[in-house]
Design an enzyme around this catalytic site. Structure first.
Site, PDB file in Angstrom:
ATOM      1  N   HIS A 147       0.881  -1.194   0.097  1.00 45.03           N
ATOM      2  CA  HIS A 147      -0.081   0.026   0.004  1.00 45.03           C
ATOM      3  C   HIS A 147       0.800   1.291   0.019  1.00 45.03           C
ATOM      4  O   HIS A 147       1.643   1.585   0.958  1.00 45.03           O
ATOM      5  CB  HIS A 147      -0.958  -0.031   1.292  1.00 45.03           C
ATOM      6  CG  HIS A 147      -1.891   1.195   1.358  1.00 45.03           C
ATOM      7  ND1 HIS A 147      -3.159   0.975   1.405  1.00 45.03           N
ATOM      8  CD2 HIS A 147      -1.496   2.586   1.383  1.00 45.03           C
ATOM      9  CE1 HIS A 147      -3.824   2.354   1.294  1.00 45.03           C
ATOM     10  NE2 HIS A 147      -2.818   3.282   1.256  1.00 45.03           N
ATOM     11  N   HIS A 160       1.542   5.579  -1.414  1.00 47.07           N
ATOM     12  CA  HIS A 160       1.211   6.591  -2.497  1.00 47.07           C
ATOM     13  C   HIS A 160       2.537   7.266  -3.145  1.00 47.07           C
ATOM     14  O   HIS A 160       3.328   7.737  -2.550  1.00 47.07           O
ATOM     15  CB  HIS A 160       0.700   7.618  -1.407  1.00 47.07           C
ATOM     16  CG  HIS A 160      -0.685   7.123  -1.061  1.00 47.07           C
ATOM     17  ND1 HIS A 160      -2.064   7.459  -1.743  1.00 47.07           N
ATOM     18  CD2 HIS A 160      -0.857   6.677   0.244  1.00 47.07           C
ATOM     19  CE1 HIS A 160      -2.857   6.815  -0.831  1.00 47.07           C
ATOM     20  NE2 HIS A 160      -2.265   6.333   0.353  1.00 47.07           N
ATOM     21  N   ARG A 211       2.439   9.752  -5.550  1.00 50.53           N
ATOM     22  CA  ARG A 211       2.051  10.972  -6.326  1.00 50.53           C
ATOM     23  C   ARG A 211       2.447  10.996  -7.757  1.00 50.53           C
ATOM     24  O   ARG A 211       2.446  10.008  -8.395  1.00 50.53           O
ATOM     25  CB  ARG A 211       2.610  12.082  -5.465  1.00 50.53           C
ATOM     26  CG  ARG A 211       2.509  12.069  -3.934  1.00 50.53           C
ATOM     27  CD  ARG A 211       0.895  12.003  -3.635  1.00 50.53           C
ATOM     28  NE  ARG A 211       0.909  12.243  -2.056  1.00 50.53           N
ATOM     29  CZ  ARG A 211      -0.315  11.606  -1.369  1.00 50.53           C
ATOM     30  NH1 ARG A 211      -1.002  10.850  -2.039  1.00 50.53           N
ATOM     31  NH2 ARG A 211      -0.299  11.835  -0.188  1.00 50.53           N
ATOM     32  N   ASN A 238      -5.110   7.544  -6.186  1.00 51.83           N
ATOM     33  CA  ASN A 238      -5.824   8.813  -5.804  1.00 51.83           C
ATOM     34  C   ASN A 238      -5.100   9.929  -6.390  1.00 51.83           C
ATOM     35  O   ASN A 238      -4.749  10.769  -5.465  1.00 51.83           O
ATOM     36  CB  ASN A 238      -6.142   8.563  -4.043  1.00 51.83           C
ATOM     37  CG  ASN A 238      -4.903   8.647  -3.326  1.00 51.83           C
ATOM     38  OD1 ASN A 238      -3.805   8.015  -3.448  1.00 51.83           O
ATOM     39  ND2 ASN A 238      -4.960   9.253  -2.079  1.00 51.83           N
ATOM     40  N   LYS A 260      -9.248   0.094  -6.112  1.00 56.59           N
ATOM     41  CA  LYS A 260      -9.290   0.838  -4.712  1.00 56.59           C
ATOM     42  C   LYS A 260     -10.588   1.231  -4.574  1.00 56.59           C
ATOM     43  O   LYS A 260     -11.134   1.955  -4.940  1.00 56.59           O
ATOM     44  CB  LYS A 260      -8.091   1.396  -4.396  1.00 56.59           C
ATOM     45  CG  LYS A 260      -8.032   2.380  -3.278  1.00 56.59           C
ATOM     46  CD  LYS A 260      -7.845   1.701  -2.109  1.00 56.59           C
ATOM     47  CE  LYS A 260      -8.018   2.253  -0.789  1.00 56.59           C
ATOM     48  NZ  LYS A 260      -6.737   2.930  -0.241  1.00 56.59           N
ATOM     49  N   HIS A 283     -10.489   1.354   1.722  1.00 56.26           N
ATOM     50  CA  HIS A 283      -9.943   2.412   2.700  1.00 56.26           C
ATOM     51  C   HIS A 283     -11.484   2.259   3.499  1.00 56.26           C
ATOM     52  O   HIS A 283     -12.494   2.760   3.401  1.00 56.26           O
ATOM     53  CB  HIS A 283     -10.060   3.684   2.260  1.00 56.26           C
ATOM     54  CG  HIS A 283      -9.827   4.622   3.455  1.00 56.26           C
ATOM     55  ND1 HIS A 283      -8.331   5.403   3.580  1.00 56.26           N
ATOM     56  CD2 HIS A 283     -10.468   5.223   4.334  1.00 56.26           C
ATOM     57  CE1 HIS A 283      -8.638   6.026   4.539  1.00 56.26           C
ATOM     58  NE2 HIS A 283      -9.754   6.008   5.295  1.00 56.26           N
ATOM     59  N   HIS A 327      -4.454  -0.530   5.868  1.00 54.90           N
ATOM     60  CA  HIS A 327      -4.004   0.176   6.981  1.00 54.90           C
ATOM     61  C   HIS A 327      -4.892   0.189   8.172  1.00 54.90           C
ATOM     62  O   HIS A 327      -5.537   1.206   8.643  1.00 54.90           O
ATOM     63  CB  HIS A 327      -3.802   1.582   6.543  1.00 54.90           C
ATOM     64  CG  HIS A 327      -4.723   2.276   5.784  1.00 54.90           C
ATOM     65  ND1 HIS A 327      -6.112   2.410   6.050  1.00 54.90           N
ATOM     66  CD2 HIS A 327      -4.568   3.006   4.490  1.00 54.90           C
ATOM     67  CE1 HIS A 327      -6.634   3.049   5.114  1.00 54.90           C
ATOM     68  NE2 HIS A 327      -5.971   3.340   4.126  1.00 54.90           N
ATOM     69  N   LEU A 349      -4.978   9.279   7.949  1.00 58.12           N
ATOM     70  CA  LEU A 349      -6.167   8.631   8.157  1.00 58.12           C
ATOM     71  C   LEU A 349      -5.982   7.246   7.595  1.00 58.12           C
ATOM     72  O   LEU A 349      -5.317   6.973   6.727  1.00 58.12           O
ATOM     73  CB  LEU A 349      -7.040   9.272   7.045  1.00 58.12           C
ATOM     74  CG  LEU A 349      -7.628  10.567   7.506  1.00 58.12           C
ATOM     75  CD1 LEU A 349      -8.434  11.342   6.724  1.00 58.12           C
ATOM     76  CD2 LEU A 349      -8.495  10.612   8.702  1.00 58.12           C
ATOM     77  N   ASP A 353       1.381   2.694   3.520  1.00 58.28           N
ATOM     78  CA  ASP A 353       0.701   3.805   3.504  1.00 58.28           C
ATOM     79  C   ASP A 353       1.407   5.150   3.357  1.00 58.28           C
ATOM     80  O   ASP A 353       1.079   6.025   3.889  1.00 58.28           O
ATOM     81  CB  ASP A 353      -0.514   3.791   4.285  1.00 58.28           C
ATOM     82  CG  ASP A 353      -1.579   5.022   3.925  1.00 58.28           C
ATOM     83  OD1 ASP A 353      -1.625   5.502   2.934  1.00 58.28           O
ATOM     84  OD2 ASP A 353      -2.350   5.235   4.816  1.00 58.28           O
ATOM     85  N   HIS A 372       3.040  14.575   1.779  1.00 61.52           N
ATOM     86  CA  HIS A 372       2.567  15.871   1.397  1.00 61.52           C
ATOM     87  C   HIS A 372       3.438  16.921   1.665  1.00 61.52           C
ATOM     88  O   HIS A 372       4.163  16.972   2.333  1.00 61.52           O
ATOM     89  CB  HIS A 372       1.194  16.127   2.283  1.00 61.52           C
ATOM     90  CG  HIS A 372      -0.050  15.423   2.160  1.00 61.52           C
ATOM     91  ND1 HIS A 372      -0.924  15.563   1.023  1.00 61.52           N
ATOM     92  CD2 HIS A 372      -0.429  14.177   2.667  1.00 61.52           C
ATOM     93  CE1 HIS A 372      -1.809  14.717   0.998  1.00 61.52           C
ATOM     94  NE2 HIS A 372      -1.514  13.763   2.086  1.00 61.52           N
ATOM     95  N   ALA A 391      -3.883  14.909   5.337  1.00 64.16           N
ATOM     96  CA  ALA A 391      -3.714  13.655   6.234  1.00 64.16           C
ATOM     97  C   ALA A 391      -2.636  12.816   5.415  1.00 64.16           C
ATOM     98  O   ALA A 391      -2.822  12.623   4.125  1.00 64.16           O
ATOM     99  CB  ALA A 391      -4.957  12.623   6.235  1.00 64.16           C
TER     100      ALA A 391
END
Ligand code: NCD
Ligand code: ZN
Length: 348
Positions: free
Chosen positions: A15, A17, A19, A43, A101, A138, A176, A221, A249, A253, A265
């Site tokens: 899992h 991210h 970007r 996402n 997802k 999620h 998560h 989150l 996860d 950011h 988050a």
């Protein structure tokens, strides 16, 4: 295997991210140095909703992999109320796009296009069950009446349990997980459901976020819970139960979007993810359980081979940088400016 050094089958991150755009120059090398494969979350803005878009995104990720390193991004599609079932058929034929997802609309970062009511996506989920396509969830309700610390528990009761009674054959990963309730639920269900555990939920609880001042870099989150939940997650991670495996996860950011009146988050753990999991397993006398958790149970659930390479970690303290460049801003990693007690052996 001495306690000063451990070797393991090369792990995967189930899992992640990454970007897009310039940020990939930071995120991809951080993950690819340690992990052989990663399930890449869809996402983005706009979300990745077609196999064609996922394959384009995959190319951009591969272009950011440093020379000499092999890394395989396993792509996912973002479930919207209108994802067509023939997109599921295309996904089932792809070896590089491997899962779908489910974000409840409004649950987290870039989830505005997510599912507004599970009824709307039932035909898609039925098709996924038929074609053995995994659903990654999620698991939080978005009802503003429900306390943020209880949203995961409510999701299990209101959405997941009814879905699983309807489609017990649907391969499902509850992503998560953060509560004792989720550990119990996943443990008690059939072999078609598993869960990922992040390193930040194993290392931290809500005191780290809120006691003595609010610390935005601990805001993620599902939100960090009380320590009794943290203990249940650690117990699951070191249990040797194949339903629980590694998914960081890691969610970068920009600093300016975290340190602000209404911060985003997400916790950036990729620069030391495996090293930090090793700390948790060591603290609980379970280093011998790390390899299955990090490298074996995930591929087994997804029906993939384990990796053939190995990597080593040495017990040697190093200091995490205060920040990393992230496109035109910076990102503050977990442990910024502080010691990490295990180091990845670069020669492996
Ligand atoms: C993730 C992100 O930033 O994309 N944030 C987070 O707090 N985990 C989204 C998610 O996985 O919920
Ligand atoms: Zn995530």
């Amino acid at each position: 295997m001495s306690l000063e050094q451990i070797s393991l089958i090369k792990p995967d991150d189930w899992h992640l991210h990454l970007r897009d755009g310039e940020a990939l120059k930071t995120t991809v090398p951080h993950t690819a140095r340690t992990f052989s494969r990663a399930i890449v979350m869809p996402n983005l803005l706009p979300p990745v909703t077609t196999v064609a878009a996922a394959m384009d995104y995959r190319e951009r990720i591969l272009a950011a992999v440093p020379g000499g390193i092999s890394f395989r991004p396993l792509m996912t599609l973002y479930l919207t109320d209108n994802l067509a079932t023939d997109e599921i058929d295309r996904l089932a034929e792809s070896s590089e796009v491997v899962a779908v997802k489910y974000y409840p609309a409004g649950a987290t970062t870039n989830s505005e296009n997510g599912v507004t009511d599970i009824k709307h996506v039932m035909p898609t989920l039925e098709r996924m069950a038929e074609l053995n396509v995994p659903l990654l969830i999620h698991g939080e309700v978005t009802d503003p009446e429900i306390d943020i610390f209880d949203r995961e528990k409510h999701f299990i009761e209101q959405v997941l349990a009814p879905l699983r009674s309807h489609l017990p054959e649907l391969k499902t990963v509850l992503e998560h997980i953060t509560t004792k309730d989720s550990v119990q639920y996943v443990s008690s269900e059939n072999e078609n459901i598993a869960a990922t555990l992040t390193v930040h939920h194993l290392l931290h609880n809500r005191n780290d976020l809120l006691a003595g001042g609010v610390r935005p870099h601990f805001y993620c989150l599902p939100i960090l819970k009380r320590s009794s939940h943290q203990e249940a997650l650690i117990a699951a991670a070191i249990s040797g139960n194949e339903k629980f495996f590694l998914g960081t996860d890691s969610a970068p950011h920009a600093r300016s979007l975290k340190e602000t009146a209404c911060g985003c988050a997400g916790i950036y753990t990729a620069p030391a993810a495996l090293e930090l999991y090793a700390e948790v397993f060591e603290q609980h006398g379970a280093l011998d359980k790390l390899e299955n958790f990090a490298s074996v149970f995930g591929p087994r659930f997804y029906g993939l081979e384990t990796n053939s390479e190995t990597i080593s970690l040495t017990r040697q303290s190093w200091e995490m940088p205060d920040q990393y460049q992230l496109a035109d801003d910076v990102v503050i990693p977990l442990r910024a400016g502080e010691a990490v007690s295990w180091q990845l052996d670069q020669s492996t």
